[in-house]
Write a protein that holds these residues in place. Structure first.
Motif, PDB file in Angstrom:
ATOM      1  N   UNK A   1     -31.967  14.319   2.677  1.00 30.97           N
ATOM      2  CA  UNK A   1     -32.054  14.185   1.216  1.00 30.97           C
ATOM      3  C   UNK A   1     -30.971  15.096   0.632  1.00 30.97           C
ATOM      4  N   UNK A   2     -29.790  14.565   0.390  1.00 26.54           N
ATOM      5  CA  UNK A   2     -28.673  15.407  -0.063  1.00 26.54           C
ATOM      6  C   UNK A   2     -28.944  16.048  -1.419  1.00 26.54           C
ATOM      7  N   UNK A   3     -28.539  17.309  -1.511  1.00 27.19           N
ATOM      8  CA  UNK A   3     -28.572  17.981  -2.812  1.00 27.19           C
ATOM      9  C   UNK A   3     -29.793  18.807  -3.110  1.00 27.19           C
ATOM     10  N   UNK A   4     -30.751  18.913  -2.169  1.00 26.32           N
ATOM     11  CA  UNK A   4     -31.911  19.750  -2.462  1.00 26.32           C
ATOM     12  C   UNK A   4     -31.562  21.222  -2.295  1.00 26.32           C
ATOM     13  N   UNK A   5     -32.391  22.076  -2.877  1.00 24.07           N
ATOM     14  CA  UNK A   5     -32.069  23.498  -2.978  1.00 24.07           C
ATOM     15  C   UNK A   5     -32.598  24.330  -1.819  1.00 24.07           C
ATOM     16  N   UNK A   6     -33.006  23.691  -0.736  1.00 28.32           N
ATOM     17  CA  UNK A   6     -33.546  24.393   0.424  1.00 28.32           C
ATOM     18  C   UNK A   6     -33.254  23.556   1.659  1.00 28.32           C
ATOM     19  N   UNK A   7     -33.195  24.143   2.843  1.00 26.72           N
ATOM     20  CA  UNK A   7     -32.909  23.328   4.023  1.00 26.72           C
ATOM     21  C   UNK A   7     -33.946  22.243   4.308  1.00 26.72           C
ATOM     22  N   UNK A   8     -35.230  22.565   4.081  1.00 26.94           N
ATOM     23  CA  UNK A   8     -36.309  21.631   4.426  1.00 26.94           C
ATOM     24  C   UNK A   8     -37.328  21.599   3.300  1.00 26.94           C
ATOM     25  N   UNK A   9     -37.777  20.399   2.954  1.00 27.30           N
ATOM     26  CA  UNK A   9     -38.814  20.243   1.937  1.00 27.30           C
ATOM     27  C   UNK A   9     -39.840  19.230   2.425  1.00 27.30           C
TER      28      UNK A   9
ATOM     29  N   UNK B   1     -38.205  16.066   4.268  1.00 27.60           N
ATOM     30  CA  UNK B   1     -36.824  15.834   3.839  1.00 27.60           C
ATOM     31  C   UNK B   1     -35.997  17.074   4.176  1.00 27.60           C
ATOM     32  N   UNK B   2     -34.719  16.873   4.465  1.00 22.83           N
ATOM     33  CA  UNK B   2     -33.868  18.021   4.768  1.00 22.83           C
ATOM     34  C   UNK B   2     -32.491  17.817   4.155  1.00 22.83           C
ATOM     35  N   UNK B   3     -31.863  18.932   3.840  1.00 26.70           N
ATOM     36  CA  UNK B   3     -30.498  18.934   3.320  1.00 26.70           C
ATOM     37  C   UNK B   3     -29.539  18.899   4.508  1.00 26.70           C
ATOM     38  N   UNK B   4     -28.826  17.807   4.731  1.00 31.30           N
ATOM     39  CA  UNK B   4     -28.003  17.679   5.942  1.00 31.30           C
ATOM     40  C   UNK B   4     -26.882  18.694   6.038  1.00 31.30           C
ATOM     41  N   UNK B   5     -26.464  19.250   4.912  1.00 32.46           N
ATOM     42  CA  UNK B   5     -25.395  20.246   4.946  1.00 32.46           C
ATOM     43  C   UNK B   5     -25.902  21.640   5.321  1.00 32.46           C
ATOM     44  N   UNK B   6     -27.222  21.820   5.364  1.00 36.64           N
ATOM     45  CA  UNK B   6     -27.782  23.150   5.613  1.00 36.64           C
ATOM     46  C   UNK B   6     -28.635  23.226   6.872  1.00 36.64           C
ATOM     47  N   UNK B   7     -28.667  22.129   7.641  1.00 33.50           N
ATOM     48  CA  UNK B   7     -29.471  22.101   8.859  1.00 33.50           C
ATOM     49  C   UNK B   7     -28.613  21.564   9.998  1.00 33.50           C
TER      50      UNK B   7
END
Length: 224
Positions: free
Chosen positions: A147-155, A118-124
């Motif tokens: 996956x919007x809203x996670x606390x890291x670019x990639x999980x 999963x990745x945060x689209x605003x940070x990648x």
């Protein structure tokens, strides 16, 4: 004169030999030590190789906890890495999703042995998303989604395991996949299918991710 010439030749040869020896020794002195090899293929003697990967978090979850159709789960991690889930799994046959997918379906795929990136689209940026997609596309038991809203670019998630990283170039991404994809010692249902019936779950038009908080009728992550 002859003795002097011989002495000069001998002295020059000794000097050159010394220079050659020192020049040959320098690379050995400056060479960086090689990293120790980490065995990442699971077997009876090494059931969870992810224990050797820095940053992996683990938790215990009971398998086989299914919600009623459409029911939410009150997950305590975002993204979740196990727990109760929908009766229908998400397609995990090397599937790259362009939009965020309903979480309860994605978690069911983890139970089958899939790894979910999963990745945060605003940070990648697009280049980094493409690097992740190259790893996933067409590869069995892998799936990628925003996956919007996670606390890291990639999980990265597998059943009961999670690794959060900052970069698509992080070598631990491939290590995590090798250690945990279809791992028979950490997966409740290894070998269960990743393909889906489009009438139940269409990977071209999957159920959408719901960012809102689960309501009072949501199932607890442990089913109780």
């Amino acid at each position: 004169m002859i003795l002097r010439a011989v002495a000069t030749v001998v002295a020059t040869a000794v000097l050159l030999a010394g220079c050659t020896s020192r020049a040959g020794e320098e690379p050995a002195e400056s060479a960086a030590p090689s990293s120790p090899r980490v065995e990442l293929t699971p077997d009876e003697g090494n059931e969870d190789p992810s224990e050797n990967i820095e940053g992996v978090e683990t938790a215990e979850f009971q398998g086989g906890l299914h919600t009623a159709p459409g029911q939410r789960v009150a997950y305590d991690r975002h993204p979740p890495m196990g727990g109760a889930h929908d009766q229908v799994w998400a397609n995990c046959s090397g599937t790259v999703y362009a939009r965020a997918v309903r979480t309860e379906h994605m978690v069911h795929s983890l139970e089958h042995g899939a790894v979910w990136i999963a990745y945060e689209p605003e940070r990648l940026d697009e280049d980094d998303v493409a690097k992740l997609a190259e790893r996933v596309e067409g590869q069995p038991y892998l799936m990628l989604s925003p996956y919007p809203g996670i606390d890291t670019p990639i999980s990265l998630q597998s059943w009961g395991h999670q690794l959060k990283v900052e970069s698509a170039d992080d070598e631990r991404i491939d290590q995590f996949i090798q250690a945990l994809r279809q791992n028979p010692y950490t997966t409740p249902e290894p070998g269960a299918p990743c393909d889906t019936d489009p009438s139940a779950f269409d990977p071209a038009n999957p159920p959408r991710f719901d960012p809102s908080a689960p309501g009072p009728d949501a199932m607890p992550v442990d089913g109780n």
